[in-house]
Design a protein around this motif. Structure first.
Motif, PDB file in Angstrom:
ATOM      1  N   SER A 250      33.922  14.028  -1.193  1.00 54.35           N
ATOM      2  CA  SER A 250      35.108  13.623  -0.410  1.00 54.35           C
ATOM      3  C   SER A 250      36.434  14.170  -0.927  1.00 54.35           C
ATOM      4  O   SER A 250      37.462  13.509  -0.784  1.00 54.35           O
ATOM      5  CB  SER A 250      35.232  12.093  -0.316  1.00 54.35           C
ATOM      6  N   GLU A 290      31.902   8.130   4.669  1.00 56.50           N
ATOM      7  CA  GLU A 290      31.651   9.047   3.559  1.00 56.50           C
ATOM      8  C   GLU A 290      30.174   9.226   3.232  1.00 56.50           C
ATOM      9  O   GLU A 290      29.784  10.232   2.656  1.00 56.50           O
ATOM     10  CB  GLU A 290      32.384   8.564   2.294  1.00 56.50           C
ATOM     11  N   GLU A 294      29.499  12.352   5.900  1.00 58.42           N
ATOM     12  CA  GLU A 294      29.664  13.429   4.912  1.00 58.42           C
ATOM     13  C   GLU A 294      28.344  13.764   4.195  1.00 58.42           C
ATOM     14  O   GLU A 294      27.955  14.930   4.112  1.00 58.42           O
ATOM     15  CB  GLU A 294      30.737  13.040   3.890  1.00 58.42           C
TER      16      GLU A 294
HETATM   17 FE   FE2 Z   1      34.903  12.516   3.648  1.00 57.47          FE
END
Ligand code: FE2
Ligand SMILES: C=CC1=C(C)c2cc3[nH]c(cc4nc(cc5[nH]c(cc1n2)c(C)c5CCC(=O)O)C(CCC(=O)O)=C4C)c(C)c3C=C
Ligand code: FE2
Length: 368
Positions: A250, A290, A294
């Motif tokens: 991130s 996240e 991600e």
């Molecule tokens: Fe992210």
């Protein structure tokens, strides 16, 4: 009839204890305008971005908000559920289960959840607890590893709220639980369960949210606590040092963040010939953008594109029973000394108190 004493029963009400689980927060909707509102509040926090304000204002309003809001909104849309943002749904469920788990252990406490950015906001939740007569509050940040950017930022918001309050409650604040035995055990169980169904990978990647490296150099304990969690978890799983790797995800902006970065790490592993990877995110106690987007989408695609064959994302602890038990134990350790245990004599006092209040209200001509 026996009269009840202060401060346990101040203002004629029974003092209650509350536990507040505070997570990061999430936009109200997966739309550009809602994400912009959320990012504006989040990225203006001095704990999160330490760039001097006038320069940062120009970057935030001139570059980040106009470009990132739309991009992030698309990502949020890819993980949004019919009930809303995964982060909020899990946090809400965790709070309601925590009340039950604490109840089973004999603690009568109110449990609420709040979000550092977005809603329900920390000031709104603390205000509501005051109205409910809570005079002891335990703050439980949803971050196992301490970081100034997250944990201390919660503290700032709480302190700022109480600047406006004359009669404050008694407060306790959990700093971290990165090495808590129940937390490590819950992670182990979740990984072992996964391996029982899917078999073991060639490598396990433990991916934590990143931070600017400068924050570590200025003394943030986060990096160290992530490595301690990883080591304890690897020991508990019986992994050797070649069986797993720690990485940080991130990253935002151009500055250097904690290394190694997750995406380049999995690409490198694929190129070195690793065919099967499992990724777990021990720093997130609830699945969110996240992890679900991600890691489970972007990083998965990176690994497969670089020649990897099988990629498994192991979900966060979310509402797993072992984790809920551990969270209740963590809360309980910090409730010691507060009268949360409901004993027969307290129940009797409560009953008498209710009778007195009702009689008093009637005498004054008010509502019972
Ligand atoms: Fe992210
Ligand atoms: C300078 C920027 C950021 C720092 C420092 C940072 C630290 C940090 N964040 C988490 C946990 C989460 N972050 C999440 C989303 C998210 N994080 C940043 C930036 C920083 N985080 C942004 C801009 C965003 C929003 C999404 C995006 O635009 O990329 C989330 C998920 C929220 C959700 O709604 O699902 C979590 C959780 C930690 C633990 C941490 C420091 C240790
Ligand atoms: Fe973040």
């Amino acid at each position: 009839m026996r009269f009840l004493k202060e401060p346990e029963y101040s203002h004629g009400k029974i003092a209650k204890t509350a536990v507040v689980l505070i997570n990061l927060g999430t936009p109200d909707a997966p739309t550009t305008s809602a994400v912009r509102r959320y990012l504006k509040q989040f990225l203006w926090d001095r704990r999160v971005v330490e760039v001097p304000r006038p320069i940062w204002w120009l970057i935030l309003h001139g570059v980040i908000l106009p470009f990132r809001s739309g991009q992030s909104a698309k990502k949020y849309a890819s993980v949004w559920t019919k009930d809303g943002s995964p982060l909020k749904i899990h946090t809400q469920k965790q709070a309601s289960l925590l009340k039950g788990y604490l109840g089973e252990r004999g603690h009568e406490v109110q449990v609420a959840y709040a979000m550092r950015y977005g809603s329900p906001s920390i000031p709104d939740v603390l205000q509501k607890l005051k109205q409910d007569g809570c005079e002891r509050i335990l703050i439980l940040p949803a971050y196992p590893q301490y970081s100034a950017t997250t944990t201390a930022s919660n503290f700032d918001a709480i302190a700022q709220h109480y600047q406006q309050v004359r009669n404050m409650p008694e407060l306790r604040f959990v700093k971290n639980y990165h090495d808590n035995d129940g937390y490590i055990q819950a992670l182990k169980l979740s990984i072992m369960n996964h391996w029982q169904t899917h078999g073991r990978p060639e490598k396990l990647v433990m991916s934590f949210h990143g931070l600017p490296k400068a924050f570590l150099l200025r003394g943030d304990a986060y990096h160290c606590e992530c490595y301690k969690t990883a080591r304890l978890l690897a020991d508990r799983l019986g992994l050797g040092k070649d069986d797993y790797v720690v990485s940080f995800q991130s990253r935002l902006g151009r500055a250097e963040w904690l290394q190694p970065y997750t995406a380049p790490t999995v690409i490198k592993l694929a190129k070195e010939g690793v065919k099967r990877l499992d990724v777990v995110c021990p720093g997130f106690i609830a699945d969110c953008l996240e992890t679900l987007e991600e890691i489970s989408m972007e990083v998965r695609a990176d690994f497969l594109k670089a020649g990897g064959k099988e990629f498994n994302y192991i979900p966060c602890l979310n509402e797993s029973p072992a984790w809920m038990r551990a969270l209740a134990e963590i809360a309980e350790q910090h409730l010691i000394g507060w009268p949360t245990m409901i004993t027969a004599s307290v129940r009797e006092e409560q009953k008498q108190h209710a009778l007195i209040s009702r009689a008093e209200a009637k005498r004054l001509g008010g509502e019972a």
